[in-house]
Design a protein around this motif. Sequence first.
Motif, PDB file in Angstrom:
ATOM      1  N   ASP A  42      46.354  53.375  29.009  1.00 20.35           N
ATOM      2  CA  ASP A  42      45.712  53.116  27.723  1.00 20.35           C
ATOM      3  C   ASP A  42      44.302  52.554  27.906  1.00 20.35           C
ATOM      4  OD1 ASP A  42      47.849  54.020  26.287  1.00 20.35           O
ATOM      5  OD2 ASP A  42      48.774  52.044  26.056  1.00 20.35           O
ATOM      6  N   ILE A  43      44.095  51.758  28.948  1.00 20.29           N
ATOM      7  CA  ILE A  43      42.764  51.209  29.202  1.00 20.29           C
ATOM      8  C   ILE A  43      41.772  52.335  29.484  1.00 20.29           C
ATOM      9  CG2 ILE A  43      41.385  49.782  30.768  1.00 20.29           C
ATOM     10  CD1 ILE A  43      43.844  48.029  31.160  1.00 20.29           C
ATOM     11  N   LEU A  44      42.193  53.308  30.269  1.00 16.23           N
ATOM     12  CA  LEU A  44      41.302  54.412  30.623  1.00 16.23           C
ATOM     13  C   LEU A  44      41.096  55.372  29.455  1.00 16.23           C
ATOM     14  CD1 LEU A  44      42.531  55.287  34.229  1.00 16.23           C
ATOM     15  CD2 LEU A  44      40.640  53.795  33.553  1.00 16.23           C
ATOM     16  N   ALA A  45      42.149  55.575  28.654  1.00 15.77           N
ATOM     17  CA  ALA A  45      42.067  56.575  27.581  1.00 15.77           C
ATOM     18  C   ALA A  45      41.514  56.010  26.284  1.00 15.77           C
ATOM     19  CB  ALA A  45      43.452  57.187  27.347  1.00 15.77           C
ATOM     20  N   ALA A 230      39.651  35.609  44.519  1.00 20.09           N
ATOM     21  CA  ALA A 230      40.998  36.129  44.289  1.00 20.09           C
ATOM     22  C   ALA A 230      40.964  37.303  43.316  1.00 20.09           C
ATOM     23  CB  ALA A 230      41.901  35.015  43.764  1.00 20.09           C
ATOM     24  N   THR A 231      40.137  37.211  42.287  1.00 18.67           N
ATOM     25  CA  THR A 231      40.036  38.308  41.311  1.00 18.67           C
ATOM     26  C   THR A 231      39.406  39.549  41.936  1.00 18.67           C
ATOM     27  OG1 THR A 231      39.800  36.680  39.534  1.00 18.67           O
ATOM     28  CG2 THR A 231      39.164  38.942  39.033  1.00 18.67           C
ATOM     29  N   TYR A 232      38.461  39.360  42.809  1.00 21.14           N
ATOM     30  CA  TYR A 232      37.783  40.495  43.439  1.00 21.14           C
ATOM     31  C   TYR A 232      38.743  41.318  44.295  1.00 21.14           C
ATOM     32  CZ  TYR A 232      34.328  43.175  46.065  1.00 21.14           C
ATOM     33  OH  TYR A 232      33.595  44.186  46.627  1.00 21.14           O
ATOM     34  N   MET A 233      39.831  40.721  44.760  1.00 25.32           N
ATOM     35  CA  MET A 233      40.794  41.444  45.566  1.00 25.32           C
ATOM     36  C   MET A 233      41.460  42.580  44.788  1.00 25.32           C
ATOM     37  SD  MET A 233      40.637  40.074  48.569  1.00 25.32           S
ATOM     38  CE  MET A 233      38.881  39.870  48.236  1.00 25.32           C
ATOM     39  N   LEU A 234      41.360  42.553  43.475  1.00 25.11           N
ATOM     40  CA  LEU A 234      41.948  43.600  42.644  1.00 25.11           C
ATOM     41  C   LEU A 234      41.037  44.813  42.514  1.00 25.11           C
ATOM     42  CD1 LEU A 234      43.394  41.337  39.798  1.00 25.11           C
ATOM     43  CD2 LEU A 234      44.629  42.309  41.734  1.00 25.11           C
ATOM     44  N   GLN A 237      37.941  49.909  47.052  1.00 26.34           N
ATOM     45  CA  GLN A 237      36.871  50.896  47.192  1.00 26.34           C
ATOM     46  C   GLN A 237      37.147  52.150  46.370  1.00 26.34           C
ATOM     47  OE1 GLN A 237      36.123  51.994  51.234  1.00 26.34           O
ATOM     48  NE2 GLN A 237      34.419  53.362  50.740  1.00 26.34           N
ATOM     49  N   TYR A 238      38.429  52.509  46.272  1.00 27.16           N
ATOM     50  CA  TYR A 238      38.789  53.753  45.589  1.00 27.16           C
ATOM     51  C   TYR A 238      39.613  53.509  44.319  1.00 27.16           C
ATOM     52  CZ  TYR A 238      37.403  55.643  50.107  1.00 27.16           C
ATOM     53  OH  TYR A 238      36.701  55.950  51.241  1.00 27.16           O
ATOM     54  N   THR A 239      40.206  52.361  44.180  1.00 18.56           N
ATOM     55  CA  THR A 239      41.019  52.069  42.999  1.00 18.56           C
ATOM     56  C   THR A 239      40.646  50.714  42.434  1.00 18.56           C
ATOM     57  OG1 THR A 239      42.776  51.060  44.353  1.00 18.56           O
ATOM     58  CG2 THR A 239      42.973  53.425  43.853  1.00 18.56           C
ATOM     59  N   LYS A 240      40.757  50.615  41.131  1.00 20.33           N
ATOM     60  CA  LYS A 240      40.525  49.354  40.427  1.00 20.33           C
ATOM     61  C   LYS A 240      41.715  49.100  39.519  1.00 20.33           C
ATOM     62  CE  LYS A 240      35.490  49.742  40.522  1.00 20.33           C
ATOM     63  NZ  LYS A 240      35.513  50.864  41.483  1.00 20.33           N
ATOM     64  N   LEU A 244      45.541  44.592  35.891  1.00 20.74           N
ATOM     65  CA  LEU A 244      45.709  43.280  36.508  1.00 20.74           C
ATOM     66  C   LEU A 244      44.393  42.509  36.546  1.00 20.74           C
ATOM     67  CD1 LEU A 244      47.991  44.187  39.565  1.00 20.74           C
ATOM     68  CD2 LEU A 244      48.686  43.284  37.341  1.00 20.74           C
ATOM     69  N   ALA A 245      43.290  43.239  36.728  1.00 16.29           N
ATOM     70  CA  ALA A 245      41.994  42.567  36.855  1.00 16.29           C
ATOM     71  C   ALA A 245      41.557  41.910  35.550  1.00 16.29           C
ATOM     72  CB  ALA A 245      40.935  43.571  37.322  1.00 16.29           C
ATOM     73  N   LEU A 246      41.774  42.603  34.420  1.00 13.24           N
ATOM     74  CA  LEU A 246      41.336  42.044  33.137  1.00 13.24           C
ATOM     75  C   LEU A 246      42.116  40.784  32.760  1.00 13.24           C
ATOM     76  CD1 LEU A 246      40.726  45.349  31.153  1.00 13.24           C
ATOM     77  CD2 LEU A 246      39.042  43.833  32.195  1.00 13.24           C
ATOM     78  N   PRO A 247      43.458  40.757  32.892  1.00 15.47           N
ATOM     79  CA  PRO A 247      44.157  39.484  32.654  1.00 15.47           C
ATOM     80  C   PRO A 247      43.720  38.390  33.623  1.00 15.47           C
ATOM     81  CG  PRO A 247      45.702  41.310  32.638  1.00 15.47           C
ATOM     82  CD  PRO A 247      44.390  41.863  33.106  1.00 15.47           C
TER      83      PRO A 247
END
Length: 278
Positions: A42-45, A230-234, A237-240, A244-247
């Motif tokens: 849903d985030i992407l669409a 810690a947040t940057y670990m989410l 290089q190829y996936t985001k 999980l990153a937004l919460p």
Amino acid sequence: MGKTSNYRLGTWAVELLLIVIGLIFLVPFYFLLVNSVKSFGDILAHSASWPTTFRFENYANAWNKINFPTALGNSLIVTIVSNALLLLISSMAAYQMVRHDTLFNRFLFGLLVAAMVVPFQSIMLPLMEVSNVLSLNNSIPGLILCYLGFGAPLSVFLFHGFIKTVPIEIEQAARVDGSSRYGVFFRIVCPLLLPMFVTVLILNTLWIWNDYLLPSLILNDPELRTIPIATYMLFGQYTKQWDLALPALVLGIAPVVVFFLVMQKYIVSGIAAGAVKG
């Protein structure tokens, strides 16, 4: 009457314009909060739409994924201790430089001002070498010491300018009444510096809490990571992992929002104290 009506109409127009500008600045927060409770698809669409289902488990997953309690504790320790030392050391140093206007103090103040214009990127490699020699790497105290070095120039500069406006006659009267040098500073000068204490505290808190580069250079142990690291670990290089990153980002900015809500009354009282200073 015509002038009054025009003035009121102009005031309403300015207020409306400011409200619109304020809402524009709040748009990123809308996207952050709304998308933090959506699924990855849903985030992407539909990133701008209101959630059809609220996935609050995203926060629980992000909490566990980045080990948020540990990251929060590390950030709190670094921010609180660094701020406390910066406020104490910088205010005392600035007071000494202003009240004892010697050639050495002028030279030292000039060095601090010059240090403000040195880009951090230009001293990254020397910093790593020095931190290795002094065994400051991979330690919270080492990171705090680095923040003291990088935060002192601006803090001293701000206190230096404000202390110049404090009437010296107040201090002289306290010395005549038998107050010691430290008593004059902590009992007389510090209350007058409250507006600048609040200003320096806010600036340094925003900088230290959100800083990523310096902790990433100093801290290597996963148990010592601050919230930005810690947040940057989410973000790979190829996936985001946006679900999980937004919460995680919301959890990271929540303490700062609470900080500003708590500090509101002190900001107002500090401004009032500065208005009647002297």
